[in-house]
Design an enzyme around this catalytic site. Structure first.
Site, PDB file in Angstrom:
ATOM      1  N   SER A 140       0.829  -1.208   0.000  1.00 19.83           N
ATOM      2  CA  SER A 140       0.000   0.000   0.000  1.00 19.83           C
ATOM      3  C   SER A 140       0.857   1.249   0.000  1.00 19.83           C
ATOM      4  O   SER A 140       1.944   1.276   0.567  1.00 19.83           O
ATOM      5  CB  SER A 140      -0.919   0.020   1.223  1.00 19.83           C
ATOM      6  OG  SER A 140      -1.671   1.221   1.211  1.00 19.83           O
ATOM      7  N   LYS A 194      -4.477  -6.936   3.316  1.00 16.64           N
ATOM      8  CA  LYS A 194      -4.452  -5.769   2.409  1.00 16.64           C
ATOM      9  C   LYS A 194      -5.861  -5.449   1.921  1.00 16.64           C
ATOM     10  O   LYS A 194      -6.244  -4.291   1.783  1.00 16.64           O
ATOM     11  CB  LYS A 194      -3.513  -6.035   1.229  1.00 16.64           C
ATOM     12  CG  LYS A 194      -3.550  -4.953   0.131  1.00 16.64           C
ATOM     13  CD  LYS A 194      -3.152  -3.597   0.678  1.00 16.64           C
ATOM     14  CE  LYS A 194      -2.900  -2.508  -0.346  1.00 16.64           C
ATOM     15  NZ  LYS A 194      -3.882  -2.193  -1.322  1.00 16.64           N
ATOM     16  N   HIS A 197      -7.561  -3.683   4.651  1.00 22.09           N
ATOM     17  CA  HIS A 197      -6.971  -2.334   4.666  1.00 22.09           C
ATOM     18  C   HIS A 197      -7.718  -1.453   3.662  1.00 22.09           C
ATOM     19  O   HIS A 197      -8.109  -0.322   3.952  1.00 22.09           O
ATOM     20  CB  HIS A 197      -5.479  -2.409   4.319  1.00 22.09           C
ATOM     21  CG  HIS A 197      -4.871  -1.104   3.886  1.00 22.09           C
ATOM     22  ND1 HIS A 197      -5.093  -0.550   2.634  1.00 22.09           N
ATOM     23  CD2 HIS A 197      -4.066  -0.223   4.527  1.00 22.09           C
ATOM     24  CE1 HIS A 197      -4.456   0.598   2.535  1.00 22.09           C
ATOM     25  NE2 HIS A 197      -3.818   0.823   3.671  1.00 22.09           N
ATOM     26  N   ASN A 198      -7.925  -1.989   2.458  1.00 23.21           N
ATOM     27  CA  ASN A 198      -8.615  -1.205   1.434  1.00 23.21           C
ATOM     28  C   ASN A 198     -10.079  -0.957   1.807  1.00 23.21           C
ATOM     29  O   ASN A 198     -10.612   0.106   1.535  1.00 23.21           O
ATOM     30  CB  ASN A 198      -8.528  -1.918   0.078  1.00 23.21           C
ATOM     31  CG  ASN A 198      -7.200  -1.674  -0.601  1.00 23.21           C
ATOM     32  OD1 ASN A 198      -6.196  -1.420   0.059  1.00 23.21           O
ATOM     33  ND2 ASN A 198      -7.165  -1.761  -1.908  1.00 23.21           N
ATOM     34  N   GLU A 201     -10.040   1.779   4.045  1.00 17.72           N
ATOM     35  CA  GLU A 201      -9.754   2.977   3.222  1.00 17.72           C
ATOM     36  C   GLU A 201     -11.059   3.517   2.602  1.00 17.72           C
ATOM     37  O   GLU A 201     -11.317   4.724   2.618  1.00 17.72           O
ATOM     38  CB  GLU A 201      -8.750   2.564   2.143  1.00 17.72           C
ATOM     39  CG  GLU A 201      -8.441   3.581   1.067  1.00 17.72           C
ATOM     40  CD  GLU A 201      -7.538   2.957  -0.014  1.00 17.72           C
ATOM     41  OE1 GLU A 201      -6.458   2.434   0.327  1.00 17.72           O
ATOM     42  OE2 GLU A 201      -7.911   2.997  -1.204  1.00 17.72           O
TER      43      GLU A 201
HETATM   44  C1  6PG Z   1      -3.226   1.381  -1.626  1.00 21.59           C
HETATM   45  C2  6PG Z   1      -4.511   1.609  -2.396  1.00 21.59           C
HETATM   46  C3  6PG Z   1      -4.399   0.970  -3.742  1.00 21.59           C
HETATM   47  C4  6PG Z   1      -5.426   1.471  -4.730  1.00 21.59           C
HETATM   48  C5  6PG Z   1      -6.817   1.052  -4.389  1.00 21.59           C
HETATM   49  C6  6PG Z   1      -7.851   1.907  -5.095  1.00 21.59           C
HETATM   50  O1  6PG Z   1      -3.335   0.799  -0.557  1.00 21.59           O
HETATM   51  O2  6PG Z   1      -2.187   1.818  -2.088  1.00 21.59           O
HETATM   52  O3  6PG Z   1      -5.573   1.041  -1.711  1.00 21.59           O
HETATM   53  O4  6PG Z   1      -4.407  -0.408  -3.548  1.00 21.59           O
HETATM   54  O5  6PG Z   1      -5.319   2.846  -4.856  1.00 21.59           O
HETATM   55  O6  6PG Z   1      -6.964  -0.261  -4.797  1.00 21.59           O
HETATM   56  O7  6PG Z   1      -9.005   1.207  -5.014  1.00 21.59           O
HETATM   57  P1  6PG Z   1     -10.319   1.619  -5.733  1.00 21.59           P
HETATM   58  O8  6PG Z   1      -9.976   1.898  -7.181  1.00 21.59           O
HETATM   59  O9  6PG Z   1     -11.190   0.444  -5.597  1.00 21.59           O
HETATM   60  O10 6PG Z   1     -10.793   2.847  -5.054  1.00 21.59           O
END
Ligand code: 6PG
Length: 489
Positions: A140, A194, A197-198, A201
């Site tokens: 990430s 991960k 984590h997303n 996010e």
């Molecule tokens: C990270 C981000 C990366 C990516 C996302 C965007 O941890 O660096 O999460 O993995 O920017 O996958 O996800 P979406 O396109 O689904 O918003």
């Protein structure tokens, strides 16, 4: 592993690590390794990308240019370590197969993409059967993190971490001298973590969006004014990368129109799928990640163009007055945001605990809080508090009851309720704030209406129920279509 490239078996290259897939993330990670003094073997399906990297950034360190997979394998020291940075799904499977053809016993294949953890479990098993180590590593931090220090979540066999871990730890972000990388657990553990984590996010971003909308529509503030609020919030409990960049995005002026950029961006949020995966997995595990689910659905709703077109301007009913005191309401929103964010993380950590139990991964939640403090998208000051909470009690049933978070919620609860009421009275949608509050209220409620649900299930399907005054494992059934007496099932 086949005899397709016998020459690769005869050589022992100089590169300590190889990267295949040199789009921006792959290139930046390769450069990060090189800048840390590692010799990096480079491979890409089309050689043009490899040459572009060498032309533009060859001076970053030692690179070995390779054109074929056999050359790539030959360039690597043994046990070979190759990081795949290609699209998740079929492209990843194709590259794994090509690598497996030229790799030998004990070599390590690392998938650094956002792979679905069940794919990682399958791939690890298949590679283990061929004598290879397969490591699914969540990475990430986006392009910037890849270059300057991401947060890395490697899964796979513990044995492979002995050889791979030190390299990954070195190129990862560091907070207080501690690397933002640790071995998460076997097979799919790294990619699972991960994924969550997303999901967090998504939830974090949805809550930030709701706070922005409350200030915009509830107080009539401009993007620039809201940017200042976020800058201020970033100096306190909410100090985090996402809050920091929210201020930056809100400050941006559109060169074409002179308006704030946020006012000209189409309000339809897209998604690549990791949030959706998180929710699907949570449904299977039976973990209520309501904040993440609301965030995924909020993106879907924003993209429901025909439905939005058909309903824009429908009656709102009688709306309330805007809050009279701007500072008081802004502070209420800050507290509601913080409390909702705590709920989102509490839910995400519960999902990780459940996933770990289901797959026997033995994930240590405190370790995750540690490696998410830097490099990753959800990096935030309060992750230190999460780490402390799990250090104190590794079996915490929910973060909400850790002393720090318990009092943080107690301090915010009145503001949180006021914000939910005000938003409802003003007709401002706040699925994240309100579902987080409902989740909290549901958890702390002694008797939920689930007893009635059980009664109904028993009525129409003889599905039975437990009793408050009996062994919780004992099941009972009421003879609804008979004399309404109860029998033990
Ligand atoms: C990270 C981000 C990366 C990516 C996302 C965007 O941890 O660096 O999460 O993995 O920017 O996958 O996800 P979406 O396109 O689904 O918003």
């Amino acid at each position: 592993m086949s005899s397709a490239a016998p020459e690769s078996k005869a050589t022992d290259g100089t590169a300590q690590i190889g990267v295949t897939g040199l789009a921006v993330m792959g290139s930046n990670i390769a450069r990060n390794f090189a800048r840390h003094g590692y010799t990096v073997a480079l491979h890409n399906r089309s050689i043009a990308k490899t040459d572009a990297l060498l032309n533009e950034h060859g001076s970053d360190g030692e690179f070995v240019r390779t054109e074929t997979m056999a050359e790539f394998a030959a360039a690597l020291q043994r046990p070979r370590r190759a990081l795949i940075m290609v699209k998740a799904g079929a492209p990843t499977d194709a590259v794994i197969e090509e690598l497996a053809e030229v790799f030998e016993d004990g070599d390590i294949i690392i998938d650094g993409g956002n792979a679905l953890y069940t794919d990682t479990i399958r791939r690890e098993k298949a590679m283990a059967e061929r004598g290879l180590h397969f490591v699914g590593a969540g990475i990430s931090g986006g392009e910037e993190g890849a270059l300057n220090g991401p947060s890395i979540m490697p899964g796979g066999p513990a044995e492979s971490y002995k050889s791979l871990g030190p390299l990954l730890e070195e190129i990862s972000a560091h907070v207080d001298g501690v690397p933002c990388c640790t071995h998460i657990g076997p097979d799919g553990a790294g990619h699972f973590v991960k994924m969550v984590h997303n999901g967090i996010e998504y939830s974090d971003m949805q809550l930030i969006g709701e706070a922005y909308q409350l200030l915009r529509d509830g107080l009539g503030m401009s993007a620039g004014e809201i940017a200042e609020v976020f800058t201020e919030w970033n100096t306190g409990d909410l100090d985090s990368f996402l809050v920091e960049i929210t201020a930056e995005v809100l400050q941006q002026t559109d060169a074409k129109t002179g308006r704030p950029l946020v006012d000209v961006i189409l309000d339809e949020a897209e998604q690549k799928g990791t949030g959706r995966w998180t929710v699907k997995s949570a449904l299977d595990l039976g973990v209520p990640v309501t904040g993440i689910a609301e965030a995924v659905f909020a993106r879907a709703l924003s993209g429901s163009v025909p439905q939005r077109k058909a309903t824009t301007g429908l009656a709102s009913g009688e709306l309330g007055e805007r809050p009279a005191d701007r500072d008081t309401f802004t502070e209420d929103v800050r507290r509601a945001l913080y409390a909702s964010k705590i709920i989102a993380y509490a839910q995400g950590f519960n999902q990780i605990q459940a996933g770990s139990a289901e797959y026997g991964w033995n994930v240590t939640p405190g370790d995750l809080a540690t490696i998410w403090r830097g490099g990753c998208i959800i990096r935030a000051k309060f992750l230190n508090r999460i780490k402390d909470a799990f250090d104190e009690d590794p079996d915490l049933p929910t973060l909400i009851v850790a002393p720090y978070f318990r009092s943080a919620i107690e301090e915010s609860i009145d503001s949180w309720r006021r914000v939910v009421v005000t938003a409802t009275r003003l007709g401002i949608p706040i699925p994240g704030f309100s579902s987080a509050l409902s989740y909290f209220d549901a958890l702390r409620t002694e008797r939920l209406p689930a007893a009635l649900t059980q009664g109904l299930r028993d009525f129409f399907g003889a599905h039975t129920y437990g009793r408050i005054d009996a062994d919780p494992a004992a099941r009972f059934h009421t003879l609804w279509s008979g004399d309404h007496s109860e029998v033990e099932a």
